[in-house]
Design an enzyme around this catalytic site. Structure first.
Site, PDB file in Angstrom:
ATOM      1  CE1 TYR A 250      -3.706   2.069   0.915  1.00 41.83           C
ATOM      2  CE2 TYR A 250      -2.711   3.011   1.934  1.00 41.83           C
ATOM      3  CZ  TYR A 250      -3.614   3.392   1.628  1.00 41.83           C
ATOM      4  OH  TYR A 250      -4.413   3.976   1.612  1.00 41.83           O
TER       5      TYR A 250
ATOM      6  NE  ARG B 127     -10.153   2.048   6.547  1.00 42.55           N
ATOM      7  CZ  ARG B 127     -10.738   2.219   5.559  1.00 42.55           C
ATOM      8  NH1 ARG B 127     -10.486   3.667   5.533  1.00 42.55           N
ATOM      9  NH2 ARG B 127     -11.808   2.650   4.461  1.00 42.55           N
TER      10      ARG B 127
ATOM     11  CB  SER C 210     -15.912   0.466  10.908  1.00 42.11           C
ATOM     12  OG  SER C 210     -14.443   0.600  10.306  1.00 42.11           O
TER      13      SER C 210
ATOM     14  CG  ASP D  75       0.214  -0.646  13.962  1.00 37.15           C
ATOM     15  OD1 ASP D  75      -0.799  -1.118  13.616  1.00 37.15           O
ATOM     16  OD2 ASP D  75      -0.354   0.420  14.606  1.00 37.15           O
TER      17      ASP D  75
END
Ligand code: NAD
Ligand code: UDP
Length: 310
Positions: free
Chosen positions: A144, A185, A188, A272
């Site tokens: 990504y 994510r 949500s 992360d």
């Protein structure tokens, strides 16, 4: 009235953009392969005769006559973009080549939905556009991050080499109604878990930070950027500079939903980022824009949406 192509238009952000541009009286062509988006997100637009829907994968060229292109096609949630990482790179890179080739041929203006992930796990905080980032080129998030970085390179090269009229917007974490409940994510996930009385899953110790922008603020700045002076091509950051730890976010959602859910801690995914906050000086200066919706207000709207749809 303009004719506008939105790739990834059936996704979370794309559906809001379709709606806003139609409301402003434009013709909108929404292109999507429904990998993470759905017709559900845009079905309320079907009766509008200025709206067209095209099932197409942006890794193949697509030909149409339009004035503007917003290029949003790409899964955005780590769970989904890591599901088929080779496809994610193809979507970012071949998708960029295809929309830029189209823009060049038809002389359309084209805006790239880039990302704060181009800064990776940042060593500079908050992140200004001038920061080149700290990105792992061989990790699980690279498909990504590097895909989006390469797309920015392509946008700049089509601009320098072929005079294509481009705009690059670097979007920081954005949330709101029409996120897919299975999106993965954090906003949500926490809201769905809270509403369903399930454990709230914090990855790592929850001290990592993010800055959350409500979707309406993002749509406003994307349209301002598209309409800005041709000499201002970006990249420009967009996000809400209020920064929260994941623990703070979980506590807010517990309070706002009144849930009895408990917080549980799960392993931190690899690479992360530890912290993230946009420097939005440039957007303020050039686009006279700043976010208006604070986290708590945006969370209330998002909770109301999920409470109705789940
Ligand atoms: P999303 O997953 O809801 O939307 C992406 C859309 O692109 C989906 O409708 C999906 O079906 C479509 N798509 C994926 N691959 C495609 C392909 N090969 N061909 C055609 N369509 C394809 O995600 P979102 O949050 O709405 O993100 C939209 C864009 O904004 C993405 O490019 C994302 O990288 C970028 N962005 C989002 C955020 C955020 O926080 N939401 C942050 C930074 C950047
Ligand atoms: N996160 C979490 N629990 C979840 C989902 C995500 O604690 O159920 C964390 C994740 O590890 C990251 C942050 O929340 O630190 C934001 O994750 P998200 O996937 O929303 O976006 P990104 O990591 O791309 O900013």
């Amino acid at each position: 009235m303009k004719r506008i192509l939105i790739t990834g238009g059936a996704g979370f952000i794309g559906s809001h953009l379709c709606e806003r541009l139609l409301n402003e009286g434009n013709e909108v062509i929404c292109l999507d392969n429904y990998f993470t988006g759905s017709k559900q997100n845009i079905k309320h637009l079907f009766d509008n005769h200025n709206f067209e829907l095209v099932r197409h994968d942006i890794t193949s060229p697509y030909f149409v006559e339009v004035d503007e292109i917003y290029n949003l096609a790409c899964p955005a949630s780590p769970v989904h973009y890591q599901y088929n990482p080779i496809k994610t790179v193809k979507t970012s890179v071949m998708g960029a080549i295809n929309v830029l080739g189209l823009a060049k041929r038809i002389k359309a203006k084209v805006l790239q939905a880039s990302t704060s992930e181009v800064y990776g796990d940042p060593m500079v905080h908050p992140q200004p556009e001038s920061y080149w980032g700290n990105v792992n080129p061989i990790g699980l998030r690279s498909c990504y991050d590097e895909g989006k970085r390469c797309a920015e390179t392509l946008f700049m090269d089509y601009h320098r080499q072929n005079n294509v009229n481009i705009k690059i917007v670097r979007i920081f974490n954005t949330y709101g109604p029409r996120m897919n409940p299975d999106d993965g994510r954090v906003v949500s996930n926490f809201i769905v878990q809270a509403l369903q009385g399930k454990d709230i899953t914090i990855y790592g110790d929850g001290t990592q930070t993010r800055s959350f922008q409500y979707v309406d603020d993002l749509i406003e700045v994307m349209i301002r950027m598209m309409n800005a002076d041709d000499n201002f091509i970006g990249p420009v950051n967009t996000g809400n500079p209020d920064e929260f730890t994941m623990l703070e976010l979980a506590e807010k959602i517990i309070k706002l939903t009144g849930t009895k859910s408990e917080i549980v801690f799960e392993p931190l995914p690899s690479d992360d980022p530890k912290q993230r906050r946009p420097d939005i000086t440039l957007a303020k200066e050039k686009l006279a824009w700043e976010p208006k919706i604070p986290l708590e207000e945006g969370l209330k709207k998002t909770i109301a949406y999920f409470a109705k749809t789940l």
